[in-house]
Design a protein around this motif. Sequence first.
Motif, PDB file in Angstrom:
ATOM      1  N   LEU A  38       0.869  -1.172   0.000  1.00 25.50           N
ATOM      2  CA  LEU A  38       0.000   0.000   0.000  1.00 25.50           C
ATOM      3  C   LEU A  38       0.904   1.218   0.000  1.00 25.50           C
ATOM      4  CD1 LEU A  38      -2.851   1.201   0.158  1.00 25.50           C
ATOM      5  CD2 LEU A  38      -2.694   1.022   2.652  1.00 25.50           C
ATOM      6  N   ARG A  39       0.797   2.028  -1.030  1.00 27.53           N
ATOM      7  CA  ARG A  39       1.698   3.149  -1.268  1.00 27.53           C
ATOM      8  C   ARG A  39       1.326   4.369  -0.425  1.00 27.53           C
ATOM      9  NH1 ARG A  39       4.166   2.883  -6.537  1.00 27.53           N
ATOM     10  NH2 ARG A  39       4.163   5.158  -6.453  1.00 27.53           N
ATOM     11  N   THR A  40       2.324   5.105   0.021  1.00 28.14           N
ATOM     12  CA  THR A  40       2.065   6.325   0.778  1.00 28.14           C
ATOM     13  C   THR A  40       1.648   7.475  -0.138  1.00 28.14           C
ATOM     14  OG1 THR A  40       4.397   6.970   0.703  1.00 28.14           O
ATOM     15  CG2 THR A  40       3.665   5.732   2.633  1.00 28.14           C
ATOM     16  N   ASP A  41       2.133   7.482  -1.390  1.00 31.15           N
ATOM     17  CA  ASP A  41       1.877   8.637  -2.265  1.00 31.15           C
ATOM     18  C   ASP A  41       0.482   8.621  -2.884  1.00 31.15           C
ATOM     19  OD1 ASP A  41       2.448   6.512  -3.980  1.00 31.15           O
ATOM     20  OD2 ASP A  41       3.878   7.619  -5.202  1.00 31.15           O
ATOM     21  N   THR A  42      -0.007   7.467  -3.273  1.00 25.02           N
ATOM     22  CA  THR A  42      -1.296   7.387  -3.967  1.00 25.02           C
ATOM     23  C   THR A  42      -2.369   6.670  -3.142  1.00 25.02           C
ATOM     24  OG1 THR A  42      -0.629   5.330  -5.051  1.00 25.02           O
ATOM     25  CG2 THR A  42      -0.203   7.399  -6.249  1.00 25.02           C
ATOM     26  N   HIS A  43      -1.978   6.030  -2.078  1.00 26.31           N
ATOM     27  CA  HIS A  43      -2.881   5.308  -1.175  1.00 26.31           C
ATOM     28  C   HIS A  43      -3.655   4.196  -1.877  1.00 26.31           C
ATOM     29  CE1 HIS A  43      -1.770   8.100   1.931  1.00 26.31           C
ATOM     30  NE2 HIS A  43      -2.027   9.083   1.097  1.00 26.31           N
ATOM     31  N   ASN A  44      -2.984   3.549  -2.818  1.00 29.32           N
ATOM     32  CA  ASN A  44      -3.516   2.334  -3.410  1.00 29.32           C
ATOM     33  C   ASN A  44      -2.369   1.328  -3.504  1.00 29.32           C
ATOM     34  OD1 ASN A  44      -2.168   3.411  -5.646  1.00 29.32           O
ATOM     35  ND2 ASN A  44      -4.037   4.199  -6.536  1.00 29.32           N
ATOM     36  N   TRP A  45      -2.632   0.171  -4.061  1.00 31.16           N
ATOM     37  CA  TRP A  45      -1.707  -0.954  -3.973  1.00 31.16           C
ATOM     38  C   TRP A  45      -0.919  -1.147  -5.259  1.00 31.16           C
ATOM     39  CZ3 TRP A  45      -1.359  -3.819   0.580  1.00 31.16           C
ATOM     40  CH2 TRP A  45      -2.308  -3.524   1.548  1.00 31.16           C
ATOM     41  N   SER A  46       0.313  -1.602  -5.106  1.00 30.04           N
ATOM     42  CA  SER A  46       1.148  -1.919  -6.265  1.00 30.04           C
ATOM     43  C   SER A  46       2.115  -3.035  -5.898  1.00 30.04           C
ATOM     44  CB  SER A  46       1.914  -0.685  -6.752  1.00 30.04           C
ATOM     45  OG  SER A  46       2.894  -0.293  -5.810  1.00 30.04           O
ATOM     46  N   PRO A 133      -7.761  -2.082  -4.539  1.00 29.93           N
ATOM     47  CA  PRO A 133      -7.613  -0.999  -5.524  1.00 29.93           C
ATOM     48  C   PRO A 133      -6.135  -0.818  -5.904  1.00 29.93           C
ATOM     49  CG  PRO A 133      -9.042  -0.310  -3.727  1.00 29.93           C
ATOM     50  CD  PRO A 133      -8.431  -1.616  -3.315  1.00 29.93           C
ATOM     51  N   LEU A 134      -5.859  -0.858  -7.194  1.00 30.61           N
ATOM     52  CA  LEU A 134      -4.480  -0.853  -7.694  1.00 30.61           C
ATOM     53  C   LEU A 134      -4.038   0.521  -8.186  1.00 30.61           C
ATOM     54  CD1 LEU A 134      -4.637  -4.215  -9.657  1.00 30.61           C
ATOM     55  CD2 LEU A 134      -3.636  -3.829  -7.385  1.00 30.61           C
ATOM     56  N   LEU A 135      -2.733   0.707  -8.253  1.00 31.53           N
ATOM     57  CA  LEU A 135      -2.114   1.963  -8.682  1.00 31.53           C
ATOM     58  C   LEU A 135      -2.603   2.405 -10.053  1.00 31.53           C
ATOM     59  CD1 LEU A 135       0.016   4.245  -8.482  1.00 31.53           C
ATOM     60  CD2 LEU A 135       1.684   2.603  -9.395  1.00 31.53           C
ATOM     61  N   ASN A 136      -2.616   1.489 -11.011  1.00 36.33           N
ATOM     62  CA  ASN A 136      -2.965   1.867 -12.385  1.00 36.33           C
ATOM     63  C   ASN A 136      -3.289   0.614 -13.203  1.00 36.33           C
ATOM     64  OD1 ASN A 136      -0.437   0.718 -12.910  1.00 36.33           O
ATOM     65  ND2 ASN A 136       0.572   2.691 -13.151  1.00 36.33           N
ATOM     66  N   GLN A 137      -3.645   0.836 -14.454  1.00 36.05           N
ATOM     67  CA  GLN A 137      -3.986  -0.273 -15.343  1.00 36.05           C
ATOM     68  C   GLN A 137      -2.773  -1.159 -15.606  1.00 36.05           C
ATOM     69  OE1 GLN A 137      -7.118  -1.193 -16.423  1.00 36.05           O
ATOM     70  NE2 GLN A 137      -6.012  -3.032 -17.036  1.00 36.05           N
ATOM     71  N   GLN A 138      -1.593  -0.565 -15.670  1.00 35.70           N
ATOM     72  CA  GLN A 138      -0.391  -1.365 -15.911  1.00 35.70           C
ATOM     73  C   GLN A 138      -0.182  -2.381 -14.782  1.00 35.70           C
ATOM     74  OE1 GLN A 138       3.832   0.103 -15.658  1.00 35.70           O
ATOM     75  NE2 GLN A 138       3.670  -0.098 -17.889  1.00 35.70           N
ATOM     76  N   THR A 139      -0.408  -1.959 -13.544  1.00 34.65           N
ATOM     77  CA  THR A 139      -0.297  -2.887 -12.421  1.00 34.65           C
ATOM     78  C   THR A 139      -1.321  -4.008 -12.564  1.00 34.65           C
ATOM     79  OG1 THR A 139       0.470  -1.099 -10.979  1.00 34.65           O
ATOM     80  CG2 THR A 139      -0.352  -3.081  -9.901  1.00 34.65           C
ATOM     81  N   ALA A 140      -2.541  -3.673 -12.942  1.00 31.20           N
ATOM     82  CA  ALA A 140      -3.576  -4.689 -13.169  1.00 31.20           C
ATOM     83  C   ALA A 140      -3.155  -5.641 -14.281  1.00 31.20           C
ATOM     84  CB  ALA A 140      -4.911  -4.025 -13.498  1.00 31.20           C
ATOM     85  N   ASP A 141      -2.578  -5.106 -15.358  1.00 31.42           N
ATOM     86  CA  ASP A 141      -2.124  -5.941 -16.475  1.00 31.42           C
ATOM     87  C   ASP A 141      -1.006  -6.884 -16.036  1.00 31.42           C
ATOM     88  OD1 ASP A 141      -3.953  -4.566 -18.050  1.00 31.42           O
ATOM     89  OD2 ASP A 141      -2.421  -3.319 -19.040  1.00 31.42           O
ATOM     90  N   MET A 142      -0.080  -6.384 -15.225  1.00 33.20           N
ATOM     91  CA  MET A 142       1.022  -7.226 -14.752  1.00 33.20           C
ATOM     92  C   MET A 142       0.499  -8.353 -13.870  1.00 33.20           C
ATOM     93  SD  MET A 142       4.228  -4.636 -14.101  1.00 33.20           S
ATOM     94  CE  MET A 142       3.359  -3.504 -13.032  1.00 33.20           C
ATOM     95  N   LEU A 143      -0.442  -8.032 -13.004  1.00 34.14           N
ATOM     96  CA  LEU A 143      -0.993  -9.061 -12.121  1.00 34.14           C
ATOM     97  C   LEU A 143      -1.815 -10.089 -12.894  1.00 34.14           C
ATOM     98  CD1 LEU A 143      -1.780  -6.752  -9.118  1.00 34.14           C
ATOM     99  CD2 LEU A 143      -0.209  -8.708  -9.099  1.00 34.14           C
ATOM    100  N   ALA A 144      -2.554  -9.653 -13.910  1.00 33.12           N
ATOM    101  CA  ALA A 144      -3.310 -10.587 -14.746  1.00 33.12           C
ATOM    102  C   ALA A 144      -2.354 -11.512 -15.501  1.00 33.12           C
ATOM    103  CB  ALA A 144      -4.209  -9.827 -15.723  1.00 33.12           C
ATOM    104  N   TYR A 145      -1.278 -10.943 -16.017  1.00 33.28           N
ATOM    105  CA  TYR A 145      -0.272 -11.754 -16.713  1.00 33.28           C
ATOM    106  C   TYR A 145       0.335 -12.778 -15.756  1.00 33.28           C
ATOM    107  CZ  TYR A 145       3.936 -13.129 -19.182  1.00 33.28           C
ATOM    108  OH  TYR A 145       4.917 -13.868 -19.772  1.00 33.28           O
TER     109      TYR A 145
END
Length: 154
Positions: A38-46, A133-145
Amino acid sequence: MAKDYISMIRGLVGHTPIILNTAGGILLNNQGQVLLNLRTDTHNWSLPGGYLEYGETYAQACVREFKEDSGLDVEIVNFMKIFDKGETRYPNGDVVQTINALYHVKPVGGQLLSAETDETVRLDYFDFDNLPPLLNQQTADMLAYAADYFNSKK
């Protein structure tokens, strides 16, 4: 110079969108869950990981950033894939397109952070089919992969 490279670039270009190289790692526990921070800057997960410093390789950055974000020393098991689509808008106004090298990693030392740091609020393991809730779509894509990758290995 290496440690302040991104700050130096931002000092020159301000919030202008830029392309940056990043590296991240997929670490699974014994139940097949993935470690996220859980990130301090955006308060979502990566995924634990981050920007390359000048002169660093993707693999070196993955190992260094994983330690910074999680407290764990990791070793790279194998390279998984490059992800280069999408952008991230940070709360401070910075905009970046990241080219991310994704690695499968395993722990070789250290211990999970037990207190908040300047980059990580907390860490937790999640099932691939029940992500926060994830940082961005790229993080979602990496996790799906990664989910498909590890499912194909069963």
